[in-house]
Design a protein around this motif. Sequence first.
Motif, mmCIF file in Angstrom:
data_model
loop_
_atom_site.group_PDB
_atom_site.id
_atom_site.type_symbol
_atom_site.label_atom_id
_atom_site.label_comp_id
_atom_site.label_asym_id
_atom_site.label_seq_id
_atom_site.Cartn_x
_atom_site.Cartn_y
_atom_site.Cartn_z
ATOM 1 N N SER A 33 9.711 37.463 8.429
ATOM 2 C CA SER A 33 10.505 37.936 9.568
ATOM 3 C C SER A 33 10.612 39.453 9.573
ATOM 4 O O SER A 33 10.712 40.084 8.511
ATOM 5 C CB SER A 33 11.923 37.357 9.515
ATOM 6 N N LEU A 34 10.625 39.991 10.789
ATOM 7 C CA LEU A 34 10.811 41.447 10.916
ATOM 8 C C LEU A 34 12.290 41.793 10.761
ATOM 9 O O LEU A 34 12.637 42.821 10.195
ATOM 10 C CB LEU A 34 10.288 41.920 12.282
ATOM 11 N N MET B 12 -2.343 45.056 11.502
ATOM 12 C CA MET B 12 -2.261 45.370 12.931
ATOM 13 C C MET B 12 -3.354 46.352 13.352
ATOM 14 O O MET B 12 -3.592 47.349 12.679
ATOM 15 C CB MET B 12 -0.890 46.008 13.252
ATOM 16 N N GLU C 268 3.368 41.098 4.421
ATOM 17 C CA GLU C 268 2.052 40.677 3.933
ATOM 18 C C GLU C 268 1.818 40.857 2.434
ATOM 19 O O GLU C 268 1.077 40.059 1.829
ATOM 20 C CB GLU C 268 0.925 41.458 4.670
ATOM 21 N N LYS D 74 10.307 46.571 2.495
ATOM 22 C CA LYS D 74 10.257 45.207 3.058
ATOM 23 C C LYS D 74 9.078 45.119 4.020
ATOM 24 O O LYS D 74 8.988 45.903 4.960
ATOM 25 C CB LYS D 74 11.574 44.953 3.793
ATOM 26 N N ASP D 75 8.173 44.175 3.735
ATOM 27 C CA ASP D 75 7.042 44.008 4.645
ATOM 28 C C ASP D 75 6.793 42.530 4.896
ATOM 29 O O ASP D 75 7.618 41.680 4.527
ATOM 30 C CB ASP D 75 5.788 44.723 4.102
ATOM 31 N N PHE E 206 11.132 50.621 14.717
ATOM 32 C CA PHE E 206 9.707 50.368 14.475
ATOM 33 C C PHE E 206 8.870 51.012 15.578
ATOM 34 O O PHE E 206 7.918 51.753 15.310
ATOM 35 C CB PHE E 206 9.460 48.856 14.418
ATOM 36 N N ALA F 21 5.971 49.438 6.980
ATOM 37 C CA ALA F 21 6.998 48.621 6.324
ATOM 38 C C ALA F 21 8.378 49.174 6.633
ATOM 39 O O ALA F 21 8.516 50.323 7.075
ATOM 40 C CB ALA F 21 6.775 48.625 4.811
ATOM 41 N N GLY F 22 9.370 48.354 6.374
ATOM 42 C CA GLY F 22 10.749 48.814 6.419
ATOM 43 C C GLY F 22 11.145 49.333 5.050
ATOM 44 O O GLY F 22 10.546 48.957 4.038
ATOM 45 N N VAL G 13 0.070 39.063 12.348
ATOM 46 C CA VAL G 13 0.846 39.616 11.232
ATOM 47 C C VAL G 13 1.393 38.471 10.373
ATOM 48 O O VAL G 13 1.318 37.304 10.741
ATOM 49 C CB VAL G 13 2.013 40.516 11.723
ATOM 50 N N ASP H 196 10.889 52.041 9.598
ATOM 51 C CA ASP H 196 12.296 51.770 9.919
ATOM 52 C C ASP H 196 13.115 51.633 8.642
ATOM 53 O O ASP H 196 12.608 51.242 7.603
ATOM 54 C CB ASP H 196 12.411 50.465 10.737
#
Length: 240
Positions: A155-156, A10, A177, A174-175, A212, A91-92, A64, A200
């Motif tokens: 998925s986000l 991004m 990419e 969790k990302d 986020f 990332a989460g 993304v 997040d």
Amino acid sequence: MVRIAILMAMKNEARTLLQSLDLRQQKQPFRSGVPFELFQGRFAKAQLSVVVSGTDPEFHVDNVATVPAALMTYLAIEKCNPDLVLNAGTAGGFGGRGCEIGDVYLGSGTFCFHDRRIPLPGFDRYGIGRYSCYDTSSLAAELHLKTGIISTGNSLDLQGKDLQLILENQAVIKDMEAAAIAWVCRSLSVPMIAVKAITDLVDEGAPTETQFLQNFHLAVKNLQIKTIELLQHLQKIKDC
Ligand code: SAH
């Protein structure tokens, strides 16, 4: 001279880092139609390339997730021939596994997918990936960074089956990419490190998208600080 390529999904993740580096944007670095942006210059004794995934011409948002990430990695390696690929981004994280908002993690152990479910012999394991990660433990200790397994999906949000696979992958992060980039790097034998700042907590609090947006600036600032430290440190290792 050591060559390092930093891949970022991004523009808003990359902006703060780019402001702190003295790089020049290359005009039309890839063939027409390829949306990725390339910034290049020196960082101490390293030749540094930052590749940002650019904007989708139809939807006008950042490219993304895994499809642009894989293509960007291939083209960046072809163009820049890096000794090391760094995937820097947000990332989460799992609060239950020690993550806090704004923490910066280095990927460790393996890179996995959690949304490639192919219940056929052999393909099941192929879908998960579980590509070995470069050993980041001493780097993390030196730079006071946390480490954890990264699981990637397109998925986000977080759905039930994805959650189950993330837990099976023993992931902390969790990302969208890292595992895609890791697949290309594994195929082309280029070492890769992922550095991720937590925007997040996927197992706590408000919906991911709300967290986020709320925490993005803090995460991006911390990502910039730690990425610069990482580059300085990699430089020292190279000097030895
Ligand atoms: N709402 C954002 C969309 C960004 S998509 C916007 O409007 O700009 C999310 C990006 O941040 C991806 O590149 C992904 O790698 C990362 N990310 C942050 N939190 C994530 C999470 N909980 N799950 C998956 N990816 C996440």
